[in-house]
Motif scaffolding. Structure first.
Motif, PDB file in Angstrom:
ATOM      1  N   SER A  72       0.846  -1.183   0.000  1.00 18.14           N
ATOM      2  CA  SER A  72       0.000   0.000   0.000  1.00 18.14           C
ATOM      3  C   SER A  72       0.885   1.238   0.000  1.00 18.14           C
ATOM      4  N   VAL A  73       0.590   2.172  -0.899  1.00 14.98           N
ATOM      5  CA  VAL A  73       1.276   3.455  -0.902  1.00 14.98           C
ATOM      6  C   VAL A  73       0.576   4.318   0.134  1.00 14.98           C
ATOM      7  N   VAL A  74       1.266   4.601   1.241  1.00 16.19           N
ATOM      8  CA  VAL A  74       0.625   5.217   2.404  1.00 16.19           C
ATOM      9  C   VAL A  74       1.183   6.611   2.659  1.00 16.19           C
ATOM     10  N   ARG A  75       0.355   7.415   3.293  1.00 16.95           N
ATOM     11  CA  ARG A  75       0.781   8.733   3.749  1.00 16.95           C
ATOM     12  C   ARG A  75       1.073   8.646   5.240  1.00 16.95           C
ATOM     13  N   LEU A  76       2.261   9.058   5.643  1.00 16.26           N
ATOM     14  CA  LEU A  76       2.638   9.036   7.042  1.00 16.26           C
ATOM     15  C   LEU A  76       2.013  10.251   7.759  1.00 16.26           C
ATOM     16  N   PRO A  77       1.819  10.161   9.091  1.00 13.48           N
ATOM     17  CA  PRO A  77       2.279   9.081   9.964  1.00 13.48           C
ATOM     18  C   PRO A  77       1.324   7.894   9.996  1.00 13.48           C
ATOM     19  N   LEU A  85       8.372  -0.465   5.870  1.00 12.76           N
ATOM     20  CA  LEU A  85       8.098   0.834   5.259  1.00 12.76           C
ATOM     21  C   LEU A  85       9.286   1.276   4.426  1.00 12.76           C
ATOM     22  N   ARG A  86       9.053   1.563   3.153  1.00 10.98           N
ATOM     23  CA  ARG A  86      10.097   2.066   2.264  1.00 10.98           C
ATOM     24  C   ARG A  86       9.751   3.496   1.871  1.00 10.98           C
ATOM     25  N   PRO A  87      10.546   4.481   2.311  1.00 15.71           N
ATOM     26  CA  PRO A  87      10.264   5.877   1.940  1.00 15.71           C
ATOM     27  C   PRO A  87      10.277   6.052   0.425  1.00 15.71           C
ATOM     28  N   LEU A  88       9.331   6.827  -0.081  1.00 14.44           N
ATOM     29  CA  LEU A  88       9.234   7.076  -1.524  1.00 14.44           C
ATOM     30  C   LEU A  88       9.548   8.532  -1.860  1.00 14.44           C
ATOM     31  N   HIS A  89       8.778   9.460  -1.291  1.00 12.70           N
ATOM     32  CA  HIS A  89       9.016  10.871  -1.582  1.00 12.70           C
ATOM     33  C   HIS A  89       8.245  11.724  -0.577  1.00 12.70           C
ATOM     34  N   THR A  90       8.425  13.015  -0.665  1.00 14.29           N
ATOM     35  CA  THR A  90       7.656  13.958   0.148  1.00 14.29           C
ATOM     36  C   THR A  90       6.960  14.940  -0.785  1.00 14.29           C
ATOM     37  N   GLU A  91       5.920  15.578  -0.280  1.00 12.52           N
ATOM     38  CA  GLU A  91       5.255  16.619  -1.049  1.00 12.52           C
ATOM     39  C   GLU A  91       4.719  17.688  -0.113  1.00 12.52           C
ATOM     40  N   PRO A  92       4.652  18.930  -0.586  1.00 16.32           N
ATOM     41  CA  PRO A  92       4.194  20.016   0.296  1.00 16.32           C
ATOM     42  C   PRO A  92       2.731  19.856   0.667  1.00 16.32           C
ATOM     43  N   ALA A 152       8.598  -1.135  -4.994  1.00 15.90           N
ATOM     44  CA  ALA A 152       9.027   0.061  -4.264  1.00 15.90           C
ATOM     45  C   ALA A 152      10.032   0.848  -5.096  1.00 15.90           C
ATOM     46  N   THR A 153      10.970   0.151  -5.741  1.00 16.23           N
ATOM     47  CA  THR A 153      11.959   0.815  -6.585  1.00 16.23           C
ATOM     48  C   THR A 153      11.303   1.510  -7.766  1.00 16.23           C
ATOM     49  N   LEU A 154      10.306   0.855  -8.353  1.00 17.87           N
ATOM     50  CA  LEU A 154       9.624   1.429  -9.513  1.00 17.87           C
ATOM     51  C   LEU A 154       8.799   2.654  -9.121  1.00 17.87           C
ATOM     52  N   VAL A 155       8.131   2.596  -7.978  1.00 17.75           N
ATOM     53  CA  VAL A 155       7.318   3.740  -7.533  1.00 17.75           C
ATOM     54  C   VAL A 155       8.216   4.920  -7.195  1.00 17.75           C
ATOM     55  N   ALA A 156       9.334   4.639  -6.521  1.00 15.02           N
ATOM     56  CA  ALA A 156      10.253   5.712  -6.124  1.00 15.02           C
ATOM     57  C   ALA A 156      10.914   6.349  -7.332  1.00 15.02           C
ATOM     58  N   GLY A 157      11.109   5.542  -8.401  1.00 19.85           N
ATOM     59  CA  GLY A 157      11.799   6.032  -9.589  1.00 19.85           C
ATOM     60  C   GLY A 157      10.918   6.927 -10.425  1.00 19.85           C
ATOM     61  N   LEU A 192       5.957   3.168   0.852  1.00 22.12           N
ATOM     62  CA  LEU A 192       5.303   1.918   0.467  1.00 22.12           C
ATOM     63  C   LEU A 192       5.353   0.991   1.670  1.00 22.12           C
ATOM     64  N   ALA A 193       4.206   0.393   2.002  1.00 23.11           N
ATOM     65  CA  ALA A 193       4.102  -0.473   3.175  1.00 23.11           C
ATOM     66  C   ALA A 193       3.677  -1.869   2.776  1.00 23.11           C
ATOM     67  N   TRP A 194       4.245  -2.866   3.454  1.00 24.60           N
ATOM     68  CA  TRP A 194       3.766  -4.240   3.323  1.00 24.60           C
ATOM     69  C   TRP A 194       4.009  -4.969   4.630  1.00 24.60           C
ATOM     70  N   SER A 195       3.450  -6.146   4.765  1.00 29.37           N
ATOM     71  CA  SER A 195       3.500  -6.885   6.025  1.00 29.37           C
ATOM     72  C   SER A 195       4.900  -7.393   6.319  1.00 29.37           C
ATOM     73  N   ALA A 196       5.359  -7.170   7.544  1.00 31.30           N
ATOM     74  CA  ALA A 196       6.653  -7.694   7.967  1.00 31.30           C
ATOM     75  C   ALA A 196       6.561  -9.183   8.287  1.00 31.30           C
ATOM     76  N   ALA A 197       5.369  -9.647   8.632  1.00 31.69           N
ATOM     77  CA  ALA A 197       5.201 -11.046   9.041  1.00 31.69           C
ATOM     78  C   ALA A 197       5.010 -11.989   7.864  1.00 31.69           C
ATOM     79  N   HIS A 198       4.557 -11.438   6.732  1.00 35.27           N
ATOM     80  CA  HIS A 198       4.252 -12.288   5.577  1.00 35.27           C
ATOM     81  C   HIS A 198       5.002 -11.755   4.360  1.00 35.27           C
TER      82      HIS A 198
END
Length: 284
Positions: A143-148, A156-163, A279-284, A264-270
């Motif tokens: 899931s592409v999530v907005r923090l927090p 959690l893999r950081p992708l980008h920031t926006e104003p 994640a690399t493609l979304v960040a790119g 980008l978030a995904w389950s740590a347990a599964h």
């Protein structure tokens, strides 16, 4: 101790949420006497009274309150397990992506399917309330999530920031400004959780006495309707406000409000195949 019956747990949660056996039975599509017997059987299995019933109504006992806290994640986990097994049995070549409003994943999805012919990518729109829940319960792979967000149980893999911008009704006193500061907004009524804008919460603390309670709006659309009606302001990531452009609203940059962080978030347990690659493609 015998194993806990998940069906009885579902019955218990329904009664606990309604605090009324009749309404819970209607929700579950079973007869009320059957529901009462199942709850009594659960109490016998656990060795604890879960509900106190008298002429005034039904209430949870301390044991019932504890069971409600523990039952919800247990049931959610069981449902997630079932979803993952069914999806694995039906189609191992499916990858499901959740995304928040304003976040566009089209290019990354096309790149992923281009690398993996035969892969089907499903897209699911999420909200502030369920963007992480959908990962935990197995409705989405990533899931592409907005923090927090609560990071517990997630990768959690950081992708980008926006104003972020402040949203006004078109006739607001600050509408049309090139930019504002949080201090300019200290006496405004915020129509969202102040924890999402701690800079504003800090400067507005002294002015908060007597302010109306923050309404529990569940969608961006609801919030924007109330802003347009002049009931208050909200802060939104710029891409969200651009997505929801309308003639009775305007947005202004806030110079000292921290940007929104996207991950980008995904389950740590599964383990999630393709998650790192996506994640690399979304960040790119």
């Amino acid at each position: 101790m015998s194993d806990v019956d998940l069906r009885k747990l579902r019955y218990f949660v329904a009664v606990a949420e309604h605090l009324h056996f009749g309404r819970a039975a209607e929700q579950l599509f079973i007869a009320q006497p059957v529901l009462s017997r199942e709850i009594r059987a659960l109490e016998e299995e656990l060795g604890a009274q879960l509900f106190a019933r008298d002429r005034r109504g039904t209430a949870l006992t301390p044991a019932g309150e504890q069971l409600l806290v523990d039952a919800r994640p247990l049931l959610a986990g069981a449902e997630a397990l079932q979803r993952r097994v069914i999806r694995a049995a039906e189609d191992a070549r499916t990858f499901t992506v959740g995304f928040m409003p304003g976040l566009i994943v089209t290019a990354a999805v096309r790149a992923l399917t281009g690398r993996h012919p035969g892969l089907t990518v499903d897209l699911v729109r999420t909200s502030w309330d369920d963007q992480v829940e959908m990962v935990h319960d197995g409705r989405v792979d990533v899931s592409v999530v907005r923090l927090p967000v609560d990071p517990h149980g997630l990768v959690l893999r950081p992708l980008h920031t926006e104003p972020r911008v402040v949203v006004f009704s078109i006739d607001h006193r600050l509408a049309g400004k090139d930019s504002v500061t949080v201090a300019d907004l200290a006496d405004e009524h915020l129509l969202q959780d102040p924890a999402l804008a701690p800079e504003w919460a800090t400067v507005a603390t002294e002015l908060r006495t007597g302010r109306p309670a923050i309404p529990a709006f569940r969608s961006v659309e609801e919030k924007l309707e109330h802003v347009a009606a002049g009931h208050g302001i909200i802060f939104l990531p710029l891409s969200v406000m651009t997505f929801y452009t309308r003639p009775d609203l305007c947005h202004v940059p806030v110079t000292d409000l921290a940007p929104n962080r996207v991950s980008l978030a995904w389950s740590a347990a599964h383990p999630v195949p393709l998650a790192e690659e996506f994640a690399t493609l979304v960040a790119g």
